[in-house]
Design a protein around this motif. Structure first.
Motif, PDB file in Angstrom:
ATOM      1  N   UNK A 168     -12.701  33.808  13.890  1.00  0.00           N
ATOM      2  CA  UNK A 168     -12.446  33.433  14.867  1.00  0.00           C
ATOM      3  C   UNK A 168     -12.800  34.130  16.195  1.00  0.00           C
ATOM      4  N   UNK A 169     -13.918  33.754  17.253  1.00  0.00           N
ATOM      5  CA  UNK A 169     -13.551  34.554  18.317  1.00  0.00           C
ATOM      6  C   UNK A 169     -13.622  33.815  19.712  1.00  0.00           C
ATOM      7  N   UNK A 170     -12.045  34.129  20.307  1.00  0.00           N
ATOM      8  CA  UNK A 170     -12.378  33.485  21.718  1.00  0.00           C
ATOM      9  C   UNK A 170     -11.570  34.805  22.856  1.00  0.00           C
ATOM     10  N   UNK A 171     -11.177  34.130  23.647  1.00  0.00           N
ATOM     11  CA  UNK A 171     -11.338  34.234  25.130  1.00  0.00           C
ATOM     12  C   UNK A 171     -12.376  35.903  25.301  1.00  0.00           C
ATOM     13  N   UNK A 172     -12.206  37.242  25.736  1.00  0.00           N
ATOM     14  CA  UNK A 172     -13.145  38.253  26.117  1.00  0.00           C
ATOM     15  C   UNK A 172     -13.471  38.351  24.392  1.00  0.00           C
ATOM     16  N   UNK A 173     -12.658  37.593  23.664  1.00  0.00           N
ATOM     17  CA  UNK A 173     -13.494  38.363  22.160  1.00  0.00           C
ATOM     18  C   UNK A 173     -14.560  38.378  21.620  1.00  0.00           C
ATOM     19  N   UNK A 174     -15.058  36.754  22.511  1.00  0.00           N
ATOM     20  CA  UNK A 174     -16.207  36.591  22.220  1.00  0.00           C
ATOM     21  C   UNK A 174     -17.772  36.978  21.883  1.00  0.00           C
ATOM     22  N   UNK A 175     -17.018  38.309  23.570  1.00  0.00           N
ATOM     23  CA  UNK A 175     -18.261  39.085  23.688  1.00  0.00           C
ATOM     24  C   UNK A 175     -18.653  40.215  22.706  1.00  0.00           C
ATOM     25  N   UNK A 176     -17.327  39.751  21.418  1.00  0.00           N
ATOM     26  CA  UNK A 176     -18.162  40.881  20.159  1.00  0.00           C
ATOM     27  C   UNK A 176     -18.811  40.267  20.091  1.00  0.00           C
ATOM     28  N   UNK A 236     -15.500  23.992  19.148  1.00  0.00           N
ATOM     29  CA  UNK A 236     -15.354  23.235  20.316  1.00  0.00           C
ATOM     30  C   UNK A 236     -14.162  24.086  21.190  1.00  0.00           C
ATOM     31  N   UNK A 237     -13.375  23.916  20.195  1.00  0.00           N
ATOM     32  CA  UNK A 237     -12.202  25.055  20.594  1.00  0.00           C
ATOM     33  C   UNK A 237     -11.927  26.528  19.566  1.00  0.00           C
ATOM     34  N   UNK A 238     -11.800  27.219  20.206  1.00  0.00           N
ATOM     35  CA  UNK A 238     -10.705  28.912  19.069  1.00  0.00           C
ATOM     36  C   UNK A 238      -9.794  28.347  18.796  1.00  0.00           C
ATOM     37  N   UNK A 239      -8.807  27.436  19.762  1.00  0.00           N
ATOM     38  CA  UNK A 239      -7.635  27.686  19.278  1.00  0.00           C
ATOM     39  C   UNK A 239      -7.478  25.745  18.010  1.00  0.00           C
ATOM     40  N   UNK A 240      -8.554  24.977  18.140  1.00  0.00           N
ATOM     41  CA  UNK A 240      -8.527  24.448  17.938  1.00  0.00           C
ATOM     42  C   UNK A 240      -9.128  24.019  16.192  1.00  0.00           C
ATOM     43  N   UNK A 241      -9.854  25.157  16.403  1.00  0.00           N
ATOM     44  CA  UNK A 241     -11.370  24.999  14.885  1.00  0.00           C
ATOM     45  C   UNK A 241      -9.314  26.527  13.885  1.00  0.00           C
ATOM     46  N   UNK A 242      -8.818  27.294  14.468  1.00  0.00           N
ATOM     47  CA  UNK A 242      -7.663  27.748  13.650  1.00  0.00           C
ATOM     48  C   UNK A 242      -6.885  27.077  13.529  1.00  0.00           C
ATOM     49  N   UNK A 243      -6.105  25.912  14.390  1.00  0.00           N
ATOM     50  CA  UNK A 243      -5.412  24.864  13.707  1.00  0.00           C
ATOM     51  C   UNK A 243      -5.648  23.964  12.957  1.00  0.00           C
ATOM     52  N   UNK A 244      -6.701  23.615  13.212  1.00  0.00           N
ATOM     53  CA  UNK A 244      -7.739  22.997  11.839  1.00  0.00           C
ATOM     54  C   UNK A 244      -7.989  23.674  10.309  1.00  0.00           C
ATOM     55  N   UNK A 245      -7.993  24.669  10.424  1.00  0.00           N
ATOM     56  CA  UNK A 245      -8.502  25.833   9.475  1.00  0.00           C
ATOM     57  C   UNK A 245      -6.694  26.122   8.540  1.00  0.00           C
ATOM     58  N   UNK A 246      -5.491  25.965   9.730  1.00  0.00           N
ATOM     59  CA  UNK A 246      -4.437  26.329   9.217  1.00  0.00           C
ATOM     60  C   UNK A 246      -4.044  24.534   9.026  1.00  0.00           C
ATOM     61  N   UNK A 247      -4.495  23.945   9.264  1.00  0.00           N
ATOM     62  CA  UNK A 247      -3.749  22.465   8.578  1.00  0.00           C
ATOM     63  C   UNK A 247      -5.049  22.315   6.869  1.00  0.00           C
ATOM     64  N   UNK A 248      -6.078  23.063   6.885  1.00  0.00           N
ATOM     65  CA  UNK A 248      -7.566  22.777   5.301  1.00  0.00           C
ATOM     66  C   UNK A 248      -5.955  24.042   4.526  1.00  0.00           C
ATOM     67  N   UNK A 249      -5.165  24.881   5.022  1.00  0.00           N
ATOM     68  CA  UNK A 249      -4.682  25.837   3.802  1.00  0.00           C
ATOM     69  C   UNK A 249      -5.424  26.822   4.146  1.00  0.00           C
ATOM     70  N   UNK A 250      -5.878  27.450   5.899  1.00  0.00           N
ATOM     71  CA  UNK A 250      -6.291  28.812   5.309  1.00  0.00           C
ATOM     72  C   UNK A 250      -4.984  29.855   5.997  1.00  0.00           C
ATOM     73  N   UNK A 251      -4.906  30.351   5.488  1.00  0.00           N
ATOM     74  CA  UNK A 251      -3.955  31.810   6.099  1.00  0.00           C
ATOM     75  C   UNK A 251      -4.667  32.167   7.181  1.00  0.00           C
TER      76      UNK A 251
END
Length: 124
Positions: free
Chosen positions: A39-47, A104-119
């Motif tokens: 997941x890229x967010x902030x200035x990381x999205x330029x990657x 929709x949002x990088x933080x939201x995606x990371x939160x969902x993934x962690x709730x789904x068991x992603x490290x």
């Protein structure tokens, strides 16, 4: 095992290291990986812009095959970009590397993934 990697770095060298970390994880046959999302967010999205200095690294990650990942059942590989970060930087979705998902949002995606068991791993 599933892993979510998070990159917000703005420097191409740091972005390249983040993508290399993902590739190294995929190549580690001691890790029974079934899914990887970067997941890229902030200035990381330029990657993930199609014209970025690391665009070929992004394409390479998205194109990994079962043979390259040392896994008979290839893990799912996803690369995501935060829509909020894209909008704040005036980057349109059609400017991204083909295959990058906009969330929709990088933080939201990371939160969902962690709730789904992603490290979670912050890279670099």
């Amino acid at each position: 095992m599933r892993t979510a990697m998070h990159c917000s770095a703005d420097a191409p060298d740091a972005q390249r290291r983040a993508l290399a970390n993902a590739a190294n994880l995929l190549g580690d046959d001691t890790v029974p990986l079934s899914g990887l999302v970067v997941v890229f967010n902030g200035d990381g999205v330029h990657a993930v812009r199609a014209d970025s200095p690391v665009a070929d690294d992004v394409r390479g990650l998205l194109a990994r095959t079962p043979e390259e990942t040392n896994s008979p059942e290839a893990p799912t590989i996803e690369v995501c970009a935060c829509s909020n970060s894209l909008a704040a930087r005036d980057v349109a979705e059609d400017e991204l590397v083909y295959g990058v998902d906009v969330v929709s949002s990088g933080m939201g995606e990371l939160t969902r993934r962690q709730a789904d068991g992603y490290g979670y791993i912050k890279v670099p």
